[in-house]
Motif scaffolding. Structure first.
Motif, mmCIF file in Angstrom:
data_model
loop_
_atom_site.group_PDB
_atom_site.id
_atom_site.type_symbol
_atom_site.label_atom_id
_atom_site.label_comp_id
_atom_site.label_asym_id
_atom_site.label_seq_id
_atom_site.Cartn_x
_atom_site.Cartn_y
_atom_site.Cartn_z
ATOM 1 N N ARG A 52 0.566 5.877 41.644
ATOM 2 C CA ARG A 52 0.219 7.182 41.407
ATOM 3 C C ARG A 52 -1.047 7.372 41.290
ATOM 4 N N GLN A 96 10.677 -6.151 44.001
ATOM 5 C CA GLN A 96 10.704 -4.679 44.385
ATOM 6 C C GLN A 96 12.087 -4.372 45.020
ATOM 7 N N GLN A 116 15.732 8.424 43.227
ATOM 8 C CA GLN A 116 14.618 9.295 44.046
ATOM 9 C C GLN A 116 14.903 10.753 44.097
ATOM 10 N N ASP A 169 15.322 6.188 38.758
ATOM 11 C CA ASP A 169 13.801 6.841 39.014
ATOM 12 C C ASP A 169 14.033 7.989 39.863
ATOM 13 N N SER A 174 3.157 11.878 44.101
ATOM 14 C CA SER A 174 1.820 11.707 44.272
ATOM 15 C C SER A 174 1.292 11.244 45.640
HETATM 16 N N1 SAH Z 1 10.454 -1.014 43.930
HETATM 17 C C1 SAH Z 1 11.039 -0.087 43.079
HETATM 18 C C2 SAH Z 1 10.010 0.996 42.813
HETATM 19 C C3 SAH Z 1 8.637 0.502 42.285
HETATM 20 S S1 SAH Z 1 7.498 2.013 42.287
HETATM 21 C C4 SAH Z 1 12.271 0.658 43.585
HETATM 22 O O1 SAH Z 1 12.327 1.033 44.796
HETATM 23 O O2 SAH Z 1 12.856 1.338 42.751
HETATM 24 C C5 SAH Z 1 8.342 2.727 40.961
HETATM 25 C C6 SAH Z 1 8.707 4.012 40.838
HETATM 26 O O3 SAH Z 1 7.461 4.885 41.049
HETATM 27 C C7 SAH Z 1 9.516 4.464 42.121
HETATM 28 O O4 SAH Z 1 11.067 4.324 42.119
HETATM 29 C C8 SAH Z 1 9.358 5.793 42.549
HETATM 30 O O5 SAH Z 1 10.088 6.709 41.617
HETATM 31 C C9 SAH Z 1 7.899 6.169 41.799
HETATM 32 N N2 SAH Z 1 6.782 6.361 43.013
HETATM 33 C C10 SAH Z 1 6.577 5.455 43.892
HETATM 34 N N3 SAH Z 1 5.699 6.093 44.528
HETATM 35 C C11 SAH Z 1 5.303 7.224 44.106
HETATM 36 C C12 SAH Z 1 4.661 8.230 44.534
HETATM 37 N N4 SAH Z 1 3.749 8.385 45.497
HETATM 38 N N5 SAH Z 1 4.587 9.514 43.924
HETATM 39 C C13 SAH Z 1 5.325 9.600 42.655
HETATM 40 N N6 SAH Z 1 6.060 8.358 42.248
HETATM 41 C C14 SAH Z 1 6.042 7.325 43.134
#
Ligand code: SAH
Ligand code: SF4
Ligand code: F3S
Length: 454
Positions: free
Chosen positions: A67, A217, A281, A319, A353
Motif C-alpha cells: 500500500r 501468499q 476482500q 482481510d 490503495s
Molecule cells: N496473499 C494474501 C494477501 C497479501 S496482501 C491474500 O491473498 O490473502 C495482504 C492484504 O493487503 C490483502 O489481503 C488485501 O486485503 C490488502 N491489500 C493488497 N493490496 C492492496 C491495495 N492495493 N490496497 C489496499 N489493500 C490492499
C-alpha cells in the motif's frame, strides 16, 4: 556465493570489532521471514547483529510495497538516515524487499537518496555476499533486482524468537488479484519440497519451538509445481505427525482453493490451531469479479457454513478492502452484511490503495476519498460491536495460550490463544513467556480476553 562470502569475511575481519548489522522488516510475515534469512547471511560473513540503529555499521530496510502509506513511511525513514550517514560516512545503507524489486523505486532511490549504498530485490538474497563485496570495494551505488530463481532453503535464518517460528512453504503468487502488487514483486508461485519443509519443522520442534507458522501468499494452492505432488492438506497432516509440543498455524489461504478436505484436516489434526484466516476482500460479487478473486460470495459462504456446521462458533478472521475503484455504498453494504453474518473474531481492513503496474490502477475511479473513509469508519464500528458480543462466548472456557510478551497492564502476561485471540493473565513469572498454558477466561473485551492460568 561461498567465494564472495570468504572475500567479504576477509575485508570485514580487518576491523577491530565485527561490524554490527541492524535490519528492520516492514510488511507481511513473508518479509519478516526473509529478514531473518538476510540476518543469517550477514551473520555468516562475520557481522554482529544489533537492535540499536545508532550503533549499527550496516542498516538494512526490508520494505513492503503493498500500500502507498507503507511506501511513504519507508521513504520518510530513508530520508532520516541522511543525517546519520553524514556523521558516519562508513555506514552502509541497504534497501531490499518488495519496494526494492520495483524498477521505479530503484531509480528514485538512486537519484534522490544518495545516502543509500545498496538496493537488492526479493530474489537476490543469496547474492548478498557479492553485492556487499562490490559496495565495500567500489564505494559506488550497487543494485540488483534480477530474478535468480535460486531457492533460499539452504540459507540459515537468525530467528528473532526462540519459541515462534515462520516456515515458508511457497514463494511468490500466481493469482494477480487486480489491486495487488505482490505477484509483480515476488514472482511466480513456487512450492518448497515437502521434505525440506518437514526437516525444518522437525528441527524447530527439536529445538523447543512452540508455534510453527507456515507461510505463503496462497498456502492452499501448495504443491502445484512439485514433481511428486502433494496438496496442502496432505502437507499439514505430515507436519502434524512430527513429534513435539508445538502448534501449527498457516497464513494465508485463498477462498478459491479452500476445500472441505482442508477444513476436515484442520479439525482432525490436533496440533493445527482451530482458526482460519479467510480473506474476503469484498462482499459484492461485482467487486470480487473486478478484483479477479475467482470466487463469489456464495462460494465463500459455503466454506463458512461448512466449517460452522462442524463447529458452530469456529474462529474466523479476514482481510477487507474498502473503496475499490467505483465501489458504491450498496457494494460496501454487501461487505458489511457478510461481516455481520460471519461474525469474525478479527478483521484487517484497508482502504484501497492504487498501485501503479496493477490492472486496477488503470481504472478511472469516481468514488471519493471522503466516502471511502466514512465507510471504513462504519465497518470498524460494526466489527467493534461484533467482537464485543462475540468474544463473550469464551467466558468460562479454558483456552490454550502461548504467552509471548508482558502486557501493557502491570503484572500481566499477554499471548495468543489457539483461536488467534489476544489473552491476558495476571502472572509475575516472566519465565512463562514462550510457554503454553491453559487459561480459564473470566472477562471479554472487544480486543482481547483475560483470565486465570489454570
Ligand atoms: N496473499 C494474501 C494477501 C497479501 S496482501 C491474500 O491473498 O490473502 C495482504 C492484504 O493487503 C490483502 O489481503 C488485501 O486485503 C490488502 N491489500 C493488497 N493490496 C492492496 C491495495 N492495493 N490496497 C489496499 N489493500 C490492499
Ligand atoms: Fe495479492 Fe491476491 Fe496474491 Fe494475495 S492472492 S498476494 S491478494 S495477488
Ligand atoms: Fe508487502 Fe511484499 Fe508482503 S508487498 S505484504 S512485504 S509480499
Amino acid at each position: 556465493m561461498s567465494n564472495y562470502k570468504e572475500m567479504v569475511k576477509k575485508i570485514l575481519g580487518k576491523s577491530e570489532n565485527p561490524p554490527l548489522c541492524y535490519l528492520h522488516s516492514f510488511g507481511c510475515q513473508q518479509n519478516v521471514s526473509d529478514g531473518e534469512k538476510i540476518l543469517g547471511i550477514f551473520s555468516e560473513i562475520g557481522c554482529g547483529i544489533t537492535s540499536d540503529i545508532n550503533s549499527a555499521d550496516i542498516i538494512i530496510y526490508n520494505t513492503c510495497a503493498v500500500r502507498e502509506n507503507a511506501e511513504n513511511r519507508v521513504y520518510g525513514m530513508i530520508g532520516e538516515l541522511k543525517h546519520m550517514k553524514e556523521q558516519k560516512p562508513d555506514l552502509i545503507i541497504g534497501i531490499c524487499g518488495c519496494m526494492a524489486q520495483e524498477e521505479k523505486n530503484v531509480s528514485k532511490i538512486r537519484s534522490t537518496y544518495k545516502q543509500v549504498d545498496l538496493v537488492f530485490g526479493t530474489h537476490a538474497l543469496s547474492e548478498i555476499p557479492r553485492l556487499l563485496y562490490e559496495v565495500l570495494t567500489s564505494h559506488k551505488f550497487v543494485s540488483d533486482i534480477s530474478e535468480y530463481g535460486v531457492s533460499s532453503s539452504e540459507i540459515r535464518a537468525v530467528r528473532s524468537s526462540g519459541f515462534k517460528a515462520s516456515v515458508p512453504i511457497m514463494y511468490g503468487c500466481d493469482n494477480f488479484c487486480s489491486y495487488c502488487i505482490v505477484p509483480y514483486v515476488r514472482g511466480r508461485e513456487k512450492s518448497r519440497e515437502p521434505n525440506d519443509v518437514l526437516d525444518e519443522v522437525r528441527e524447530l520442534a527439536e529445538n523447543g519451538y512452540k508455534e510453527i507458522m507456515l507461510l505463503g501468499q496462497n498456502v492452499n494452492s501448495y504443491g502445484k509445481n512439485l514433481e511428486n505432488y502433494i496438496n496442502f492438506s496432505e502437507l499439514l497432516r505430515k507436519i502434524n505427525e512430527i513429534d513435539g509440543d508445538f502448534r501449527i498455524r498457516f497464513m494465508s489461504p485463498h477462498p478459491k482453493d479452500c476445500t472441505s478436505e482442508l477444513i476436515d484436516t484442520i479439525l482432525e489434526c490436533d496440533k493445527v490451531c482451530k482458526h482460519l484466516h479467510l480473506p474476503l476482500q469484498s462482499g459484492s460479487n461485482e467487486i470480487l469479479r473486478k478484483m479477479n478473486r475467482r470466487y463469489n460470495v456464495e462460494k465463500y459462504m459455503e466454506i463458512v457454513n461448512y466449517v460452522r456446521s462442524k463447529v458452530p462458533d469456529f474462529s474466523l478472521s479476514t482481510d477487507i478492502i474498502v473503496g475499490f475503484p467505483n465501489e458504491t455504498y450498496e457494494d460496501f453494504l454487501k461487505t458489511k452484511e457478510i461481516v455481520q453474518k460471519v461474525k469474525y473474531d478479527n478483521i484487517y481492513s484497508f482502504i484501497y490503495s492504487k498501485r501503479t503496474g496493477t490492472r486496477a490502477a488503470e481504472i478511472e475511479d469516481s468514488t471519493s476519498d471522503e466516502d471511502k473513509s466514512r465507510w471504513m469508519t462504519e465497518l470498524l464500528q460494526t466489527q467493534r460491536e461484533i467482537s464485543t458480543e462475540h468474544y463473550k462466548r469464551f467466558v468460562g472456557r479454558t483456552l490454550d495460550v502461548l504467552f509471548d510478551s508482558e502486557s501493557r497492564h502491570d503484572g500481566m502476561l499477554s499471548g495468543k490463544s489457539d483461536e488467534f485471540i489476544i489473552v491476558e493473565a495476571p502472572c509475575a513469572d516472566k519465565k512463562l513467556i514462550g510457554q503454553r498454558r491453559k487459561v480459564k477466561i473470566t472477562k471479554a473485551f472487544n480486543w482481547a480476553l483475560s483470565g486465570e492460568i489454570v
